[in-house]
Design a protein around this motif. Structure first.
Motif, PDB file in Angstrom:
ATOM      1  N   LEU A  92       5.479  -6.429   9.374  1.00 54.17           N
ATOM      2  CA  LEU A  92       4.098  -6.055   9.070  1.00 54.17           C
ATOM      3  C   LEU A  92       3.252  -5.939  10.337  1.00 54.17           C
ATOM      4  O   LEU A  92       2.426  -5.024  10.451  1.00 54.17           O
ATOM      5  N   TYR A  93       3.451  -6.839  11.298  1.00 54.52           N
ATOM      6  CA  TYR A  93       2.701  -6.767  12.548  1.00 54.52           C
ATOM      7  C   TYR A  93       2.974  -5.449  13.269  1.00 54.52           C
ATOM      8  O   TYR A  93       2.058  -4.784  13.752  1.00 54.52           O
ATOM      9  N   ASP A  95       0.125  -2.047  13.896  1.00 54.33           N
ATOM     10  CA  ASP A  95      -0.215  -1.350  15.140  1.00 54.33           C
ATOM     11  C   ASP A  95       0.281   0.089  15.151  1.00 54.33           C
ATOM     12  O   ASP A  95      -0.433   0.995  15.562  1.00 54.33           O
ATOM     13  N   ARG A  96       1.504   0.303  14.702  1.00 58.25           N
ATOM     14  CA  ARG A  96       2.082   1.643  14.718  1.00 58.25           C
ATOM     15  C   ARG A  96       1.333   2.592  13.786  1.00 58.25           C
ATOM     16  O   ARG A  96       1.066   3.737  14.129  1.00 58.25           O
ATOM     17  N   ALA A 108       3.355   6.066   4.154  1.00 62.50           N
ATOM     18  CA  ALA A 108       3.404   7.520   4.277  1.00 62.50           C
ATOM     19  C   ALA A 108       2.656   8.182   3.123  1.00 62.50           C
ATOM     20  O   ALA A 108       1.918   9.160   3.320  1.00 62.50           O
ATOM     21  N   ALA A 109       2.810   7.663   1.924  1.00 66.24           N
ATOM     22  CA  ALA A 109       2.135   8.222   0.755  1.00 66.24           C
ATOM     23  C   ALA A 109       0.612   8.046   0.843  1.00 66.24           C
ATOM     24  O   ALA A 109      -0.137   8.791   0.210  1.00 66.24           O
ATOM     25  N   ASN A 110       0.170   7.081   1.652  1.00 69.30           N
ATOM     26  CA  ASN A 110      -1.254   6.841   1.811  1.00 69.30           C
ATOM     27  C   ASN A 110      -1.791   7.395   3.126  1.00 69.30           C
ATOM     28  O   ASN A 110      -2.842   6.965   3.604  1.00 69.30           O
ATOM     29  N   GLY A 111      -1.061   8.326   3.713  1.00 66.30           N
ATOM     30  CA  GLY A 111      -1.532   8.998   4.924  1.00 66.30           C
ATOM     31  C   GLY A 111      -1.466   8.161   6.178  1.00 66.30           C
ATOM     32  O   GLY A 111      -2.159   8.441   7.150  1.00 66.30           O
ATOM     33  N   LYS A 112      -0.664   7.131   6.177  1.00 67.90           N
ATOM     34  CA  LYS A 112      -0.524   6.254   7.344  1.00 67.90           C
ATOM     35  C   LYS A 112       0.816   6.492   8.019  1.00 67.90           C
ATOM     36  O   LYS A 112       1.581   5.586   8.238  1.00 67.90           O
ATOM     37  N   SER A 113       1.103   7.763   8.352  1.00 69.39           N
ATOM     38  CA  SER A 113       2.400   8.055   8.952  1.00 69.39           C
ATOM     39  C   SER A 113       2.386   8.119  10.445  1.00 69.39           C
ATOM     40  O   SER A 113       1.521   7.960  11.137  1.00 69.39           O
TER      41      SER A 113
END
Length: 150
Positions: free
Chosen positions: A18-19, A23-24, A145-150
């Motif tokens: 999770l950490y 950041d990524r 990815a589905a929430n636009g955090k790719s």
């Protein structure tokens, strides 16, 4: 989207994943626990310390989550409440709780609780394996990815 972690019982190897994801993917992660947590310095990682007590951390998470958030927990009643508020809930072993499965999981949890309170030794969960860790990482990646955090 924010990620809330029921951190008292979350395995360290899952916290580490999770950490890195925070950041990524630049997603805010808040770890809620009744003890001090040492976390990496990051604008995306926060901790929230609550008083010790039964369900205190769970109640705090439920009070703070919004629709679309993600809750990381092995606690089935907490997962049910999160789903009820429109959030997603993910088990540290990679199982995504859903509206379709949560009632059955709650029922099974309650049944096992009754067995234990009746003195029947039901055992606990199997040890965390590399496969569980990989399942969690894959599921987390899909959700982000589905929430636009790719």
């Amino acid at each position: 989207m924010q990620i809330w972690v029921d951190a008292d019982a979350c395995p360290n190897q899952i916290k580490e994943l999770l950490y890195r994801a925070a950041d990524r993917r630049q997603v805010l992660i808040t770890l809620v626990a009744n003890q001090f947590l040492r976390v990496p310095s990051s604008p995306y990682i926060k901790t929230m310390r609550v008083a010790a007590g039964f369900n205190v951390a769970d109640d705090k998470i439920v009070a703070c989550i919004d629709k679309g958030d993600l809750v990381i927990t092995a606690d089935i009643p907490l997962a049910a409440e999160a789903i009820g508020k429109g959030a997603q809930a993910l088990n540290p072993r990679g199982d995504l709780y859903s509206e379709e499965t949560i009632a059955e999981r709650l029922s099974m949890r309650n049944f096992m609780d009754e067995l234990r309170s009746g003195g029947i030794e039901a055992g606990g969960p199997a040890p965390m394996t590399p496969r569980h860790r990989q399942n969690f990482a894959n599921q987390l990646d899909r959700i982000l990815a589905a929430n636009g955090k790719s």
